[in-house]
Design an enzyme around this catalytic site. Sequence first.
Site, PDB file in Angstrom:
ATOM      1  N   HIS A  87       0.838  -1.204   0.000  1.00 49.24           N
ATOM      2  CA  HIS A  87       0.000   0.000   0.000  1.00 49.24           C
ATOM      3  C   HIS A  87       0.871   1.251   0.000  1.00 49.24           C
ATOM      4  CE1 HIS A  87       0.383   1.137   4.334  1.00 49.24           C
ATOM      5  NE2 HIS A  87       0.513  -0.176   4.527  1.00 49.24           N
ATOM      6  N   ASP A  89      -0.480   4.509   0.888  1.00 40.36           N
ATOM      7  CA  ASP A  89      -0.916   5.544   1.818  1.00 40.36           C
ATOM      8  C   ASP A  89      -0.121   5.447   3.110  1.00 40.36           C
ATOM      9  OD1 ASP A  89      -2.384   3.049   2.132  1.00 40.36           O
ATOM     10  OD2 ASP A  89      -3.477   4.062   3.746  1.00 40.36           O
ATOM     11  N   ASP A 118       6.537   1.140   6.412  1.00 37.38           N
ATOM     12  CA  ASP A 118       5.119   0.780   6.279  1.00 37.38           C
ATOM     13  C   ASP A 118       4.426   1.812   5.387  1.00 37.38           C
ATOM     14  OD1 ASP A 118       2.535  -0.112   6.628  1.00 37.38           O
ATOM     15  OD2 ASP A 118       2.410   0.413   8.732  1.00 37.38           O
ATOM     16  N   GLU A 152      -4.990   1.563   3.085  1.00 39.91           N
ATOM     17  CA  GLU A 152      -4.772   0.514   4.083  1.00 39.91           C
ATOM     18  C   GLU A 152      -4.822   1.069   5.505  1.00 39.91           C
ATOM     19  OE1 GLU A 152      -2.415  -2.176   6.735  1.00 39.91           O
ATOM     20  OE2 GLU A 152      -2.148  -0.052   6.281  1.00 39.91           O
ATOM     21  N   GLU A 153      -4.343   2.304   5.675  1.00 42.52           N
ATOM     22  CA  GLU A 153      -4.229   2.875   7.017  1.00 42.52           C
ATOM     23  C   GLU A 153      -5.554   3.422   7.559  1.00 42.52           C
ATOM     24  OE1 GLU A 153      -1.698   2.366   8.627  1.00 42.52           O
ATOM     25  OE2 GLU A 153       0.096   2.385   7.386  1.00 42.52           O
ATOM     26  N   ASP A 176       4.808  -6.145   4.366  1.00 38.83           N
ATOM     27  CA  ASP A 176       4.469  -4.926   5.095  1.00 38.83           C
ATOM     28  C   ASP A 176       5.294  -4.857   6.375  1.00 38.83           C
ATOM     29  OD1 ASP A 176       3.235  -2.714   6.238  1.00 38.83           O
ATOM     30  OD2 ASP A 176       1.231  -3.337   5.695  1.00 38.83           O
TER      31      ASP A 176
END
Length: 221
Positions: A87, A89, A118, A152-153, A176
């Site tokens: 991801h 974001d 991350d 994702e966050e 991740d």
Amino acid sequence: MDFRKLAEEQKPSFLKDLNTIISINSVRDEATAGPGKPFGNGPKEALNAMLSMGKRDGFDVKNIDGYAGVVEYGDPDNPDTLGILGHLDIVPLGEGWTKQPLALTVNDGYLFGRGVLDDKGPTMAAYYALKLIREAKIPLKKRVMLVMGCDEESGMECMNYYLSHAEIPKTGFVPDADFPVIYGEKGGAHIILESETSTAIRSMHAGTRPNIVIGKADMTT
């Protein structure tokens, strides 16, 4: 094939591309959300940057309406697929940085910048691994799909949309955070506490997201 040697040769290019992605503030922003950018300008810019790199390096790329993107390598007619899920974001920048959060800093062999761990760093590492395989012309039994989400966050809205609008890989893994040292999570709980009991606390605020360590807390009594 000496993968370590080839990876070392690609290191300057890797760091340059990673800096491009790290420099983008890709926190979800409802104020700038719209068609083609459901999570705002930042996530859209990060996704476009990654897909542009994919085109530059000769991969097939797909933009799933701004929710996610795919970089593919392998026979397009091969139904046997391997998914790599990353991801682009990030969580809010927060306070107390000793390095620039929106720039890649290399210090004593360590990389610093929001998203390095991350998940922009692992996603870029997966991308470069695929790039090395493509340039070495290694034949693959599976079609590899690097799927990059943009939310994702903040609740996985990106993957919920992807599941109903795009091809789902047969198998896959998620590079991740501390992957491969950490490769799974047991789960998490978001808890809301409410009470009508009288208290001296007038207000309390801590953290910016439920999935990150609290950096600052304030309370008024």
